[in-house]
Design a protein around this motif. Structure first.
Motif, PDB file in Angstrom:
ATOM      1  N   LEU A 378       0.928  -1.038   0.162  1.00  0.00           N
ATOM      2  CA  LEU A 378      -0.139   0.024  -0.080  1.00  0.00           C
ATOM      3  C   LEU A 378       1.027   1.155   0.119  1.00  0.00           C
ATOM      4  CD1 LEU A 378      -2.849   1.113   0.256  1.00  0.00           C
ATOM      5  CD2 LEU A 378      -2.588   1.125   2.919  1.00  0.00           C
ATOM      6  N   VAL A 379       0.579   2.161  -0.899  1.00  0.00           N
ATOM      7  CA  VAL A 379       1.514   3.355  -1.218  1.00  0.00           C
ATOM      8  C   VAL A 379       0.583   4.630  -0.713  1.00  0.00           C
ATOM      9  CG1 VAL A 379       2.908   4.968  -2.507  1.00  0.00           C
ATOM     10  CG2 VAL A 379       2.482   2.444  -3.379  1.00  0.00           C
ATOM     11  N   LEU A 380       1.337   5.145   0.689  1.00  0.00           N
ATOM     12  CA  LEU A 380       0.684   6.039   1.385  1.00  0.00           C
ATOM     13  C   LEU A 380       1.225   7.633   1.079  1.00  0.00           C
ATOM     14  CD1 LEU A 380      -0.281   4.659   4.676  1.00  0.00           C
ATOM     15  CD2 LEU A 380      -1.675   4.955   2.597  1.00  0.00           C
ATOM     16  N   ASN A 381       0.598   8.663   0.564  1.00  0.00           N
ATOM     17  CA  ASN A 381       1.070   9.970   0.717  1.00  0.00           C
ATOM     18  C   ASN A 381       1.481  10.277   2.099  1.00  0.00           C
ATOM     19  OD1 ASN A 381       1.871  12.766   0.220  1.00  0.00           O
ATOM     20  ND2 ASN A 381       0.099  13.088  -0.834  1.00  0.00           N
ATOM     21  N   ALA A 382       2.745  10.676   2.452  1.00  0.00           N
ATOM     22  CA  ALA A 382       3.109  11.019   3.736  1.00  0.00           C
ATOM     23  C   ALA A 382       2.624  12.381   4.256  1.00  0.00           C
ATOM     24  CB  ALA A 382       4.629  11.104   3.841  1.00  0.00           C
ATOM     25  N   GLY A 383       2.201  13.188   3.102  1.00  0.00           N
ATOM     26  CA  GLY A 383       1.575  14.263   3.570  1.00  0.00           C
ATOM     27  C   GLY A 383       0.264  14.459   3.801  1.00  0.00           C
ATOM     28  N   SER A 407       5.297   7.622   0.489  1.00  0.00           N
ATOM     29  CA  SER A 407       5.893   8.375  -0.706  1.00  0.00           C
ATOM     30  C   SER A 407       5.660  10.021  -0.382  1.00  0.00           C
ATOM     31  CB  SER A 407       5.139   8.204  -1.963  1.00  0.00           C
ATOM     32  OG  SER A 407       3.473   8.579  -1.744  1.00  0.00           O
ATOM     33  N   LYS A 408       6.311  10.735  -1.066  1.00  0.00           N
ATOM     34  CA  LYS A 408       6.372  12.331  -0.997  1.00  0.00           C
ATOM     35  C   LYS A 408       6.517  12.657   0.310  1.00  0.00           C
ATOM     36  CE  LYS A 408       3.141  12.386  -4.725  1.00  0.00           C
ATOM     37  NZ  LYS A 408       1.878  13.120  -5.427  1.00  0.00           N
ATOM     38  N   LEU A 409       7.706  12.266   0.954  1.00  0.00           N
ATOM     39  CA  LEU A 409       8.326  12.824   2.206  1.00  0.00           C
ATOM     40  C   LEU A 409       8.701  14.239   2.069  1.00  0.00           C
ATOM     41  CD1 LEU A 409       8.133  10.020   3.434  1.00  0.00           C
ATOM     42  CD2 LEU A 409      10.033  10.570   4.553  1.00  0.00           C
TER      43      LEU A 409
END
Length: 489
Positions: A378-383, A407-409
């Motif tokens: 599962l890919v999660l947007n860190a923001g 992703s997108k730290l």
């Protein structure tokens, strides 16, 4: 009089000990924080009458004597007359101080329990009164009348309603409503008093209060902040308490072993998640690592994205850069054929279509990837906001996830919400994406570094609470409490 003291590390445990001894009739007389823990003085409710009687017992008065000449007594006479009165007053004050040293919170607990008990007794009496009156009503109906009654067309319906209620024994709507309101009132009062008790103890400890404010400003939920700080040893200094908090968060954040990577493990991986979280870019980064370590012939690329315009073309472009052919699967049969074709590859990456967490097509996609050899990531947007991350986890709760990729730290102002979600759902973090570059912006997860990064933020936000506003965060019931089997402290 059976008054006992109970000592425990926290107020909740001390009150639980008191209830285990005195039962539901336990009354907290006093509570205070000591060097050895939290101390509670309690007794049973049936002992309160004895305490009240001792308090209301009239004090012996001095015997009046005839005053001296001119209405004045000598100093010796006045001292003799006042000596017994002062002695009784002093003993009464000491007794009141020992037996009736209720804190405000303890007295509110006592008032709450007495109020609920009286309302239940009143409700029971109101239910028994109509039942006791039923035999007299039947006798009145049987007695003959000398005067013809006035016709009432509604009387048969009322009689049928009464007979149906008497036969079923079901409570009336008013009784059911009162019972529901009492239960709701009890739950609300218990939650509010528990919260006030915890906040009162925290405010007495400035180190704990500052750490609580730090956690909330870093994006951690009140549930995690409360679960961590309730276990903090009280004797720690400010620096040691901050270090201890970071270590507890680090131990409870599950990360993959740093000695191995996904390409070293090998297998079939399916990347899932919402739209725009970076699944295709993440697939390219994983493929690039495997190509660098084991060659271009070790990787297979498959996409299921038939919804997004140019979604397949994007994966093909990454594949050409790496010397890998990207394949498109329209249905389950095509996916199975491609998996059989690429079975000799060390690593096969499946890029799926981005779906909202509220999209019903998630169930169809999970059914398509139901093969046991497919490892779901599962890919999660860190923001993302913490509530959004919770919704995503709830949407994929039946997916048997192999792990999570953040992703997108580089776009996340705070890492607290993402780490908080991983801790509460006990998900395994497999990788971190720190940018758009392929494959440079990929890192193996380091729990200690991520926690330090989340707690080290100094950016000011309009959503950051002030110290006086922390009560607003903890005054509401915790809808998603942290119920881990074992907190690592």
């Amino acid at each position: 009089m059976n008054v006992q003291r109970f000592l425990a590390p926290t107020s909740r445990e001390a009150m639980a000990k008191a209830r285990s001894v005195f039962g539901d009739s336990a009354v907290i007389l006093s509570s205070r924080s000591t060097g050895g823990g939290f101390e509670v003085v309690a007794t049973a409710e049936e002992n309160l009458d004895q305490i009240a009687a001792q308090r209301l017992t009239p004090r012996p008065q001095a015997v009046s004597e005839t005053p001296a000449v001119g209405g004045r007594r000598s100093l010796q006479e006045r001292a003799e007359l006042q000596r017994p009165v002062l002695g009784n007053s002093q003993s009464s004050v000491e007794q009141d101080t020992e037996t009736l040293a209720m804190s405000t919170l303890s007295f509110q607990d006592y008032v709450r329990e007495r109020m609920l008990r009286k309302r239940r007794e009143a409700l029971g009496q109101s239910v028994q009164a109509p039942v006791a009156a039923q035999p007299r009503q039947r006798e009145a109906v049987v007695q003959p009348r000398s005067v013809m009654p006035t016709p009432d067309h509604n009387r048969p319906q009322q009689a049928a309603s009464r007979s149906a209620q008497a036969g079923t024994g079901a409570p009336s709507a008013v009784e059911a409503r009162l019972t529901g309101e009492l239960n709701a009132l009890k739950d609300m009062i218990e939650e509010r008093f528990n919260t006030l008790s915890w906040l009162g103890n925290s405010r007495q400890n400035p180190i704990q209060s500052n750490l609580m404010l730090k956690l909330i400003r870093s994006g951690y939920s009140p549930a995690v902040a409360r679960a961590v700080l309730e276990r903090m040893p009280p004797e720690l200094s400010a620096a040691d308490a901050f270090k201890w908090t970071q270590e507890v968060l680090t131990r409870n954040l599950k990360t993959a072993d740093a000695s191995s990577s996904l390409c070293d493990e090998g297998g079939v991986y399916a990347l899932m998640g919402a739209t725009g979280v970076g699944k295709t870019t993440t697939a390219a980064k994983l493929a690039a690592q495997c190509v660098k370590a084991y060659g271009a012939n070790s990787v297979g690329l498959i996409t299921l994205d038939t919804y997004r315009v140019a979604g397949y073309e994007q994966l093909r472009s990454y594949g050409r850069m790496l010397g890998v052919v990207a394949h498109l699967a329209h249905d389950a049969a095509a996916l199975q054929d491609l998996l059989n074709l690429l079975s000799n590859k060390r690593m096969v990456i499946i890029d799926t279509a981005g779906l909202s967490q509220n999209d019903p097509r998630i169930a169809d996609m999970l059914e398509l990837l139901a093969s046991p050899k497919v490892k779901k990531l599962l890919v999660l947007n860190a923001g993302s906001h913490g509530d959004t991350l919770d919704d995503v986890f709830n949407a994929y709760k039946n997916a048997d996830l192999y792990g999570v990729i953040l992703s997108k730290l580089d776009e996340a102002p705070k890492l607290g919400p993402a780490l908080d979600t991983l801790i509460r759902h006990q998900a395994m973090l497999r990788g971190v994406c720190t940018g758009q570059r392929v494959p440079e912006d990929w890192q193996r997860p380091d729990a200690a570094a991520l926690v330090r990064l989340s707690m080290g933020t100094t950016a000011k936000s309009a959503y950051d609470p002030q110290s006086s506003e922390l009560g607003l965060f903890f005054s509401q019931p915790v809808t998603n409490p942290v119920t881990l089997d074992a907190w690592h402290v």
